[in-house]
Motif scaffolding. Sequence first.
Motif, PDB file in Angstrom:
ATOM      1  N   UNK A   1       0.836  -1.341   0.019  1.00 26.73           N
ATOM      2  CA  UNK A   1       0.070  -0.052  -0.110  1.00 26.73           C
ATOM      3  C   UNK A   1       0.787   1.423   0.154  1.00 26.73           C
ATOM      4  N   UNK A   2       1.989   1.201   0.897  1.00 25.28           N
ATOM      5  CA  UNK A   2       2.734   2.350   0.795  1.00 25.28           C
ATOM      6  C   UNK A   2       3.506   2.518  -0.368  1.00 25.28           C
ATOM      7  N   UNK A   3       3.852   1.647  -0.967  1.00 25.81           N
ATOM      8  CA  UNK A   3       4.685   1.595  -2.528  1.00 25.81           C
ATOM      9  C   UNK A   3       3.554   2.149  -3.432  1.00 25.81           C
ATOM     10  N   UNK A   4       2.294   1.796  -3.386  1.00 26.86           N
ATOM     11  CA  UNK A   4       1.466   2.129  -4.286  1.00 26.86           C
ATOM     12  C   UNK A   4       0.928   3.404  -4.225  1.00 26.86           C
ATOM     13  N   UNK A   5       1.265   3.774  -2.973  1.00 25.41           N
ATOM     14  CA  UNK A   5       0.702   5.490  -2.832  1.00 25.41           C
ATOM     15  C   UNK A   5       1.573   6.487  -2.417  1.00 25.41           C
ATOM     16  N   UNK A   6       3.013   6.193  -3.035  1.00 22.31           N
ATOM     17  CA  UNK A   6       4.078   7.110  -2.707  1.00 22.31           C
ATOM     18  C   UNK A   6       4.051   8.267  -3.549  1.00 22.31           C
ATOM     19  N   UNK A   7       3.315   8.282  -4.670  1.00 22.78           N
ATOM     20  CA  UNK A   7       2.932   9.511  -5.255  1.00 22.78           C
ATOM     21  C   UNK A   7       2.015  10.519  -4.682  1.00 22.78           C
ATOM     22  N   UNK A   8       1.174   9.947  -3.655  1.00 24.67           N
ATOM     23  CA  UNK A   8       0.283  10.971  -3.001  1.00 24.67           C
ATOM     24  C   UNK A   8       0.907  11.819  -1.882  1.00 24.67           C
ATOM     25  N   UNK A   9       2.466  12.051  -2.058  1.00 27.86           N
ATOM     26  CA  UNK A   9       3.065  12.732  -1.193  1.00 27.86           C
ATOM     27  C   UNK A   9       3.682  12.199  -0.080  1.00 27.86           C
ATOM     28  N   UNK A  10       3.626  10.893   0.125  1.00 23.78           N
ATOM     29  CA  UNK A  10       4.220  10.086   1.381  1.00 23.78           C
ATOM     30  C   UNK A  10       5.546   9.865   0.923  1.00 23.78           C
ATOM     31  N   UNK A  11       6.285  10.100   2.094  1.00 34.76           N
ATOM     32  CA  UNK A  11       7.763   9.652   1.996  1.00 34.76           C
ATOM     33  C   UNK A  11       7.917   8.280   1.438  1.00 34.76           C
ATOM     34  N   UNK A  12       8.681   7.973   0.435  1.00 30.29           N
ATOM     35  CA  UNK A  12       9.013   6.599   0.000  1.00 30.29           C
ATOM     36  C   UNK A  12       9.680   5.640   1.047  1.00 30.29           C
ATOM     37  N   UNK A  13       9.543   4.322   1.131  1.00 28.02           N
ATOM     38  CA  UNK A  13      10.160   3.590   1.923  1.00 28.02           C
ATOM     39  C   UNK A  13      11.453   3.231   1.452  1.00 28.02           C
TER      40      UNK A  13
END
Length: 104
Positions: A88-100
């Motif tokens: 989920x985090x990888x798929x949503x990294x474009x939403x402005x979350x910091x990448x893993x």
Amino acid sequence: MKKGTSKGLTNEQKAEIESLAALSDEKIDTSDIPEILDWSGARRGALYRPVKQQITLRLDADVVAWFRANTPDGKGYQTEINRVLREHAKLNKSRGFRPLPSQP
């Protein structure tokens, strides 16, 4: 699995590592280590163990029950929850979350 501490390197081992590091790749004798050409049976990440951080996390009971019911013998459900969260985090990294952090 018990965590153990390894003994430090001896001065002799440190000197050997330093001398190997100073050599070019062509000058290191690897004749006693056969080159592997067929990697078809290789498993990615078999030796890599990411650093885990123990936390308290409150999840809905039905979510936990679903993961327990959908893993073999109810084992590994926490690993599966971790995998789903990572995906989920990888798929949503474009939403402005910091990448893993990248894995080796």
